[in-house]
Scaffold this motif. Structure first.
Motif, PDB file in Angstrom:
ATOM      1  N   PRO A   1       0.814  -1.219   0.000  1.00 24.71           N
ATOM      2  CA  PRO A   1       0.000   0.000   0.000  1.00 24.71           C
ATOM      3  C   PRO A   1       0.844   1.264   0.000  1.00 24.71           C
ATOM      4  O   PRO A   1       0.470   2.271  -0.618  1.00 24.71           O
ATOM      5  CB  PRO A   1      -0.826  -0.134   1.280  1.00 24.71           C
ATOM      6  N   GLN A   2       1.982   1.234   0.677  1.00 22.70           N
ATOM      7  CA  GLN A   2       2.838   2.420   0.706  1.00 22.70           C
ATOM      8  C   GLN A   2       3.392   2.734  -0.682  1.00 22.70           C
ATOM      9  O   GLN A   2       3.455   3.901  -1.083  1.00 22.70           O
ATOM     10  CB  GLN A   2       3.987   2.228   1.691  1.00 22.70           C
ATOM     11  N   ASP A   3       3.789   1.690  -1.417  1.00 21.52           N
ATOM     12  CA  ASP A   3       4.267   1.907  -2.790  1.00 21.52           C
ATOM     13  C   ASP A   3       3.186   2.586  -3.631  1.00 21.52           C
ATOM     14  O   ASP A   3       3.462   3.540  -4.373  1.00 21.52           O
ATOM     15  CB  ASP A   3       4.650   0.579  -3.439  1.00 21.52           C
TER      16      ASP A   3
ATOM     17  N   TRP B   1      -5.081   6.547   4.504  1.00 22.64           N
ATOM     18  CA  TRP B   1      -3.670   6.210   4.670  1.00 22.64           C
ATOM     19  C   TRP B   1      -3.204   6.496   6.104  1.00 22.64           C
ATOM     20  O   TRP B   1      -2.523   5.685   6.717  1.00 22.64           O
ATOM     21  CB  TRP B   1      -2.834   6.996   3.666  1.00 22.64           C
ATOM     22  N   ARG B   2      -3.588   7.664   6.617  1.00 17.29           N
ATOM     23  CA  ARG B   2      -3.140   8.081   7.950  1.00 17.29           C
ATOM     24  C   ARG B   2      -3.723   7.211   9.051  1.00 17.29           C
ATOM     25  O   ARG B   2      -3.008   6.780   9.975  1.00 17.29           O
ATOM     26  CB  ARG B   2      -3.547   9.544   8.160  1.00 17.29           C
TER      27      ARG B   2
ATOM     28  N   PHE C   1      -4.505   1.874   1.052  1.00 19.80           N
ATOM     29  CA  PHE C   1      -4.332   2.578  -0.208  1.00 19.80           C
ATOM     30  C   PHE C   1      -5.692   2.890  -0.804  1.00 19.80           C
ATOM     31  O   PHE C   1      -6.510   1.992  -1.038  1.00 19.80           O
ATOM     32  CB  PHE C   1      -3.521   1.713  -1.176  1.00 19.80           C
ATOM     33  N   ALA C   2      -5.953   4.165  -1.050  1.00 20.79           N
ATOM     34  CA  ALA C   2      -7.185   4.623  -1.691  1.00 20.79           C
ATOM     35  C   ALA C   2      -6.811   5.251  -3.024  1.00 20.79           C
ATOM     36  O   ALA C   2      -6.114   6.279  -3.064  1.00 20.79           O
ATOM     37  CB  ALA C   2      -7.923   5.626  -0.808  1.00 20.79           C
ATOM     38  N   LEU C   3      -7.240   4.664  -4.117  1.00 21.15           N
ATOM     39  CA  LEU C   3      -6.865   5.111  -5.455  1.00 21.15           C
ATOM     40  C   LEU C   3      -7.895   6.094  -5.988  1.00 21.15           C
ATOM     41  O   LEU C   3      -9.095   5.813  -5.989  1.00 21.15           O
ATOM     42  CB  LEU C   3      -6.740   3.911  -6.384  1.00 21.15           C
TER      43      LEU C   3
END
Length: 454
Positions: free
Chosen positions: A39-41, A157-158, A163-165
């Motif tokens: 998710p960070q990527d 994210w926080r 991951f939200a696209l």
């Protein structure tokens, strides 16, 4: 060769500083899509894409405003971006070129967003087929509600590390505003600044899309016969030929070859052409000679008005059904060149030859598009295939199932530009013709696509 409706030529477009800067930016972005593992990527790549797209759309909005002012006899507004082409600032065509370059480069970055979508959905075409079924998105920069979407992405994210696209960074996701990957898989949402702005119809389209993926029910839209169909056959392609074509064109300028399945392919790379030192006339002669030879080898060169082709030229982030070049198994530099039209790819077939191929495989087919018809129209029927099966029921009666499948431009485009193996394509057609569950407007999905796309 024209890249824009206003008629700007490749020499004005491909050497433009904004176009060249985009080429340099695309390669590392494509490399990062291919190495996304967490998710960070995805979050960090999306932040960089967001920065690129917002910047180019901000300039596009400013150039558009300048063009409107000049058409009214006024000077461009104070603070308008400086044209990068070096052309005459007093000529409105200079400003139109800058506006069109921004639109074009914005689509190139969105093509990377499309590649990120395919990567995030684990290359499952069903999600794209279900969630693309709305009109194309407009300009993101300056959009009402953008800040609410940005805040939602940051909150996911926080607070949860999810991951939200953002769909506005893509062309292929057109239903909903964001998709969030949660413990049980992806979820798509509409984001509104106030509850009273929520539309039940929009939320229903999201629900319909996911239900179509889960159960094979009707896709979003007005036609209940449009449904996903699992073919059960692994996708097979001729990607090794595409790899050869892009490599050879980069060094030789032009590469043309026969493709199995009554097709011919030609790739042209600007850098390769320049390295050969050809004059314009020499280039034209070599292009025609190699292309015509490939057509002859493929047996498709006799009656060109019965041919169909698919091309990469100025096509990225226009058709949501197209697989983005960023996930093709080719070098990232080649993918960036195809995205930016520094390299072009065209695949062509003869309609009657293709119908004869299917008929020889036991699938009676007829090319129905008349010669000399002109440009294809979306939804136009170009070929029909027929089947008839009989079986004896327990009461001694004989039942007959007759079916006709119609091929439209979207399916032809897929067969051509994805270099699908013809035996694989025919197996999919045979499955649809013989299955009693096939709807009148099927959208076939082959298995194991993850083994084809990076």
């Amino acid at each position: 060769m024209k890249l824009f409706d206003p008629g700007f030529g490749p020499e004005e477009v491909l050497v433009h500083p904004r176009q060249q800067a985009a080429q340099a930016d695309l390669v590392p972005l494509i490399e990062r899509v291919r190495t996304c593992r967490s998710p960070q990527d995805g979050y960090e790549l999306q932040q960089d894409l967001l920065r690129h797209i917002r910047a180019v759309e901000s300039d596009r909005n400013a150039f558009s405003r300048a063009v409107k002012r000049m058409r009214d006899g006024k000077a461009p507004q104070v603070g308008a971006p400086e044209p990068q082409s070096g052309l005459d600032r007093s000529d409105i065509e200079t400003w139109i070129l800058e506006r069109e370059l921004c639109e074009r480069v914005g689509r190139q970055f969105r093509s990377v967003g499309d590649a990120l979508v395919w990567r995030a959905f684990n290359r499952d075409r069903r999600y794209i087929l279900a969630l693309c079924r709305n009109p194309p998105p407009g300009i993101m920069e300056g959009k009402v509600g953008l800040e609410a979407e940005l805040e939602t992405v940051e909150r996911h994210w926080r607070d949860d590390g999810r991951f939200a696209l953002m769909h506005d960074l893509t062309n292929c996701l057109r239903i909903g505003d964001i998709t969030v990957w949660q413990d049980d898989g992806p979820h798509t949402y509409e984001i509104k600044t106030k509850d009273r702005y929520r539309s039940r119809a929009q939320e229903q389209r999201i629900e319909t899309a996911y239900e179509a993926i889960r159960t094979g029910s009707a896709l979003p839209g007005d036609n209940p016969d449009e449904r996903l169909h699992d073919i059960g056959t692994p996708l097979r392609t001729h990607m090794e030929l595409l790899q050869t074509a892009t490599q050879r064109a980069a060094t030789d300028g032009i590469f043309a070859a026969k493709v199995p399945g009554s097709r011919a392919l030609i790739a042209v790379d600007l850098h390769g052409v320049i390295s050969q030192g050809w004059t314009r006339e020499e280039f034209g002669q070599r292009l025609a000679r190699q292309w015509n030879a490939a057509r002859r080898r493929a047996r498709i060169g006799d009656q060109l008005d019965l041919n169909m082709h698919a091309t990469s030229l100025d096509s990225v982030s226009r058709d949501p059904l197209r697989v983005p070049w960023g996930i093709y198994p080719i070098h990232p530099v080649a993918a960036a060149r195809l995205i930016g039209d520094v390299m072009t790819l065209t695949v062509e077939t003869s309609g009657p030859s293709l119908a004869a191929d299917l008929t020889a495989r036991g699938i009676p087919a007829q090319w129905v598009r008349p010669p000399g018809t002109g440009e294809l129209v979306a939804g136009e029927v170009v070929m029909e295939m027929h089947s008839q099966a009989e079986w004896r029921a327990s009461n001694g009666l004989t039942a007959t199932l007759s079916r006709t499948l119609q091929v439209r431009p979207s399916e032809m485009d897929r067969y051509l530009i994805e270099l699908m193996d013809q035996d694989c394509w025919a197996a999919g057609i045979r499955h649809l013709l013989l299955s009693p569950d096939t709807s009148d407007r099927p959208w076939p999905v082959f298995r194991d696509e993850g083994q084809t796309w990076l």
